[in-house]
Write a protein that holds these residues in place. Sequence first.
Motif, PDB file in Angstrom:
ATOM      1  N   HIS A 136      -4.700  20.045  -0.729  1.00 24.10           N
ATOM      2  CA  HIS A 136      -6.133  19.777  -0.657  1.00 24.10           C
ATOM      3  C   HIS A 136      -6.555  19.142   0.669  1.00 24.10           C
ATOM      4  O   HIS A 136      -7.739  18.911   0.882  1.00 24.10           O
ATOM      5  CB  HIS A 136      -6.557  18.853  -1.810  1.00 24.10           C
ATOM      6  CG  HIS A 136      -6.277  19.440  -3.156  1.00 24.10           C
ATOM      7  ND1 HIS A 136      -7.039  20.444  -3.698  1.00 24.10           N
ATOM      8  CD2 HIS A 136      -5.303  19.186  -4.055  1.00 24.10           C
ATOM      9  CE1 HIS A 136      -6.555  20.775  -4.884  1.00 24.10           C
ATOM     10  NE2 HIS A 136      -5.499  20.020  -5.123  1.00 24.10           N
ATOM     11  N   GLY A 137      -5.601  18.809   1.543  1.00 20.57           N
ATOM     12  CA  GLY A 137      -5.929  18.181   2.818  1.00 20.57           C
ATOM     13  C   GLY A 137      -6.375  16.749   2.682  1.00 20.57           C
ATOM     14  O   GLY A 137      -7.111  16.236   3.518  1.00 20.57           O
TER      15      GLY A 137
ATOM     16  N   LEU B 128      -8.238  -1.997   5.160  1.00 20.67           N
ATOM     17  CA  LEU B 128      -7.325  -1.059   5.806  1.00 20.67           C
ATOM     18  C   LEU B 128      -8.051  -0.378   6.954  1.00 20.67           C
ATOM     19  O   LEU B 128      -9.214  -0.016   6.823  1.00 20.67           O
ATOM     20  CB  LEU B 128      -6.862   0.023   4.830  1.00 20.67           C
ATOM     21  CG  LEU B 128      -5.979  -0.393   3.669  1.00 20.67           C
ATOM     22  CD1 LEU B 128      -5.707   0.811   2.775  1.00 20.67           C
ATOM     23  CD2 LEU B 128      -4.676  -0.971   4.178  1.00 20.67           C
ATOM     24  N   VAL B 129      -7.366  -0.203   8.061  1.00 26.56           N
ATOM     25  CA  VAL B 129      -7.872   0.599   9.166  1.00 26.56           C
ATOM     26  C   VAL B 129      -6.939   1.805   9.256  1.00 26.56           C
ATOM     27  O   VAL B 129      -5.746   1.662   9.498  1.00 26.56           O
ATOM     28  CB  VAL B 129      -7.864  -0.182  10.497  1.00 26.56           C
ATOM     29  CG1 VAL B 129      -8.304   0.714  11.632  1.00 26.56           C
ATOM     30  CG2 VAL B 129      -8.749  -1.409  10.390  1.00 26.56           C
ATOM     31  N   ILE B 130      -7.494   2.986   9.020  1.00 30.52           N
ATOM     32  CA  ILE B 130      -6.714   4.221   9.013  1.00 30.52           C
ATOM     33  C   ILE B 130      -7.118   5.048  10.237  1.00 30.52           C
ATOM     34  O   ILE B 130      -8.291   5.296  10.460  1.00 30.52           O
ATOM     35  CB  ILE B 130      -6.991   5.049   7.730  1.00 30.52           C
ATOM     36  CG1 ILE B 130      -6.865   4.190   6.474  1.00 30.52           C
ATOM     37  CG2 ILE B 130      -6.109   6.281   7.692  1.00 30.52           C
ATOM     38  CD1 ILE B 130      -5.518   3.580   6.255  1.00 30.52           C
ATOM     39  N   ASP B 131      -6.136   5.461  11.014  1.00 31.02           N
ATOM     40  CA  ASP B 131      -6.388   6.256  12.216  1.00 31.02           C
ATOM     41  C   ASP B 131      -5.479   7.481  12.162  1.00 31.02           C
ATOM     42  O   ASP B 131      -4.269   7.355  12.236  1.00 31.02           O
ATOM     43  CB  ASP B 131      -6.096   5.420  13.457  1.00 31.02           C
ATOM     44  CG  ASP B 131      -6.417   6.157  14.738  1.00 31.02           C
ATOM     45  OD1 ASP B 131      -7.085   7.203  14.682  1.00 31.02           O
ATOM     46  OD2 ASP B 131      -5.993   5.686  15.802  1.00 31.02           O
ATOM     47  N   ILE B 132      -6.072   8.641  11.990  1.00 24.87           N
ATOM     48  CA  ILE B 132      -5.291   9.881  11.982  1.00 24.87           C
ATOM     49  C   ILE B 132      -5.272  10.412  13.407  1.00 24.87           C
ATOM     50  O   ILE B 132      -6.309  10.728  13.980  1.00 24.87           O
ATOM     51  CB  ILE B 132      -5.907  10.910  11.018  1.00 24.87           C
ATOM     52  CG1 ILE B 132      -5.903  10.339   9.607  1.00 24.87           C
ATOM     53  CG2 ILE B 132      -5.154  12.226  11.095  1.00 24.87           C
ATOM     54  CD1 ILE B 132      -6.614  11.191   8.592  1.00 24.87           C
ATOM     55  N   PHE B 133      -4.087  10.485  13.994  1.00 27.21           N
ATOM     56  CA  PHE B 133      -4.023  10.841  15.408  1.00 27.21           C
ATOM     57  C   PHE B 133      -3.111  12.020  15.706  1.00 27.21           C
ATOM     58  O   PHE B 133      -2.874  12.325  16.850  1.00 27.21           O
ATOM     59  CB  PHE B 133      -3.593   9.625  16.247  1.00 27.21           C
ATOM     60  CG  PHE B 133      -2.193   9.171  15.990  1.00 27.21           C
ATOM     61  CD1 PHE B 133      -1.142   9.685  16.702  1.00 27.21           C
ATOM     62  CD2 PHE B 133      -1.949   8.217  15.031  1.00 27.21           C
ATOM     63  CE1 PHE B 133       0.150   9.257  16.469  1.00 27.21           C
ATOM     64  CE2 PHE B 133      -0.662   7.776  14.791  1.00 27.21           C
ATOM     65  CZ  PHE B 133       0.375   8.294  15.511  1.00 27.21           C
ATOM     66  N   GLY B 134      -2.634  12.696  14.696  1.00 26.66           N
ATOM     67  CA  GLY B 134      -1.763  13.827  14.962  1.00 26.66           C
ATOM     68  C   GLY B 134      -1.809  14.822  13.828  1.00 26.66           C
ATOM     69  O   GLY B 134      -2.241  14.524  12.735  1.00 26.66           O
ATOM     70  N   VAL B 135      -1.348  16.020  14.127  1.00 25.69           N
ATOM     71  CA  VAL B 135      -1.299  17.063  13.103  1.00 25.69           C
ATOM     72  C   VAL B 135      -0.164  18.017  13.437  1.00 25.69           C
ATOM     73  O   VAL B 135       0.169  18.228  14.613  1.00 25.69           O
ATOM     74  CB  VAL B 135      -2.654  17.817  13.015  1.00 25.69           C
ATOM     75  CG1 VAL B 135      -2.955  18.552  14.295  1.00 25.69           C
ATOM     76  CG2 VAL B 135      -2.688  18.745  11.833  1.00 25.69           C
TER      77      VAL B 135
ATOM     78  N   VAL C  19       0.853  -1.190   0.000  1.00 23.30           N
ATOM     79  CA  VAL C  19       0.000   0.000   0.000  1.00 23.30           C
ATOM     80  C   VAL C  19       0.889   1.241   0.000  1.00 23.30           C
ATOM     81  O   VAL C  19       1.525   1.539   1.002  1.00 23.30           O
ATOM     82  CB  VAL C  19      -0.939   0.045   1.225  1.00 23.30           C
ATOM     83  CG1 VAL C  19      -1.698   1.367   1.260  1.00 23.30           C
ATOM     84  CG2 VAL C  19      -1.902  -1.112   1.207  1.00 23.30           C
ATOM     85  N   PRO C  20       0.962   1.966  -1.110  1.00 24.62           N
ATOM     86  CA  PRO C  20       1.623   3.264  -1.111  1.00 24.62           C
ATOM     87  C   PRO C  20       0.677   4.329  -0.545  1.00 24.62           C
ATOM     88  O   PRO C  20      -0.532   4.250  -0.734  1.00 24.62           O
ATOM     89  CB  PRO C  20       1.909   3.549  -2.586  1.00 24.62           C
ATOM     90  CG  PRO C  20       1.629   2.280  -3.311  1.00 24.62           C
ATOM     91  CD  PRO C  20       0.694   1.492  -2.460  1.00 24.62           C
ATOM     92  N   VAL C  21       1.215   5.313   0.143  1.00 28.36           N
ATOM     93  CA  VAL C  21       0.438   6.429   0.678  1.00 28.36           C
ATOM     94  C   VAL C  21       1.028   7.702   0.089  1.00 28.36           C
ATOM     95  O   VAL C  21       2.233   7.894   0.101  1.00 28.36           O
ATOM     96  CB  VAL C  21       0.517   6.473   2.216  1.00 28.36           C
ATOM     97  CG1 VAL C  21      -0.237   7.668   2.758  1.00 28.36           C
ATOM     98  CG2 VAL C  21      -0.006   5.177   2.811  1.00 28.36           C
ATOM     99  N   GLU C  22       0.166   8.581  -0.420  1.00 28.92           N
ATOM    100  CA  GLU C  22       0.640   9.767  -1.123  1.00 28.92           C
ATOM    101  C   GLU C  22      -0.348  10.906  -0.924  1.00 28.92           C
ATOM    102  O   GLU C  22      -1.547  10.663  -0.781  1.00 28.92           O
ATOM    103  CB  GLU C  22       0.768   9.434  -2.614  1.00 28.92           C
ATOM    104  CG  GLU C  22       1.336  10.532  -3.469  1.00 28.92           C
ATOM    105  CD  GLU C  22       2.828  10.726  -3.295  1.00 28.92           C
ATOM    106  OE1 GLU C  22       3.287  11.806  -3.637  1.00 28.92           O
ATOM    107  OE2 GLU C  22       3.524   9.825  -2.807  1.00 28.92           O
TER     108      GLU C  22
END
Length: 67
Positions: free
Chosen positions: A41-42, A56-63, A5-8
């Motif tokens: 574009h966020g 896939l389990v995606i967890d956004i936990f920081g910024v 899985v590439p992330v971009e």
Amino acid sequence: MPGLVPVEDLHTPPVAPNSSTLNWTAGKTVPNLVQASLGNHGIVDFFNRSGNNTDLVIDIFGVYDRH
């Protein structure tokens, strides 16, 4: 079947990168931590290049603050 899985960050149109962020083999649960840019574009794109369906389990936990 193994997969990757590439992330971009978002491109228009979306283009999968040539490098992988996550690699796995069939039947395995594989954790990973990724630091990815949201781009202008966020939005972040996730590409399943395994040739099969995957979950896939995606967890956004920081910024990061831009200031």
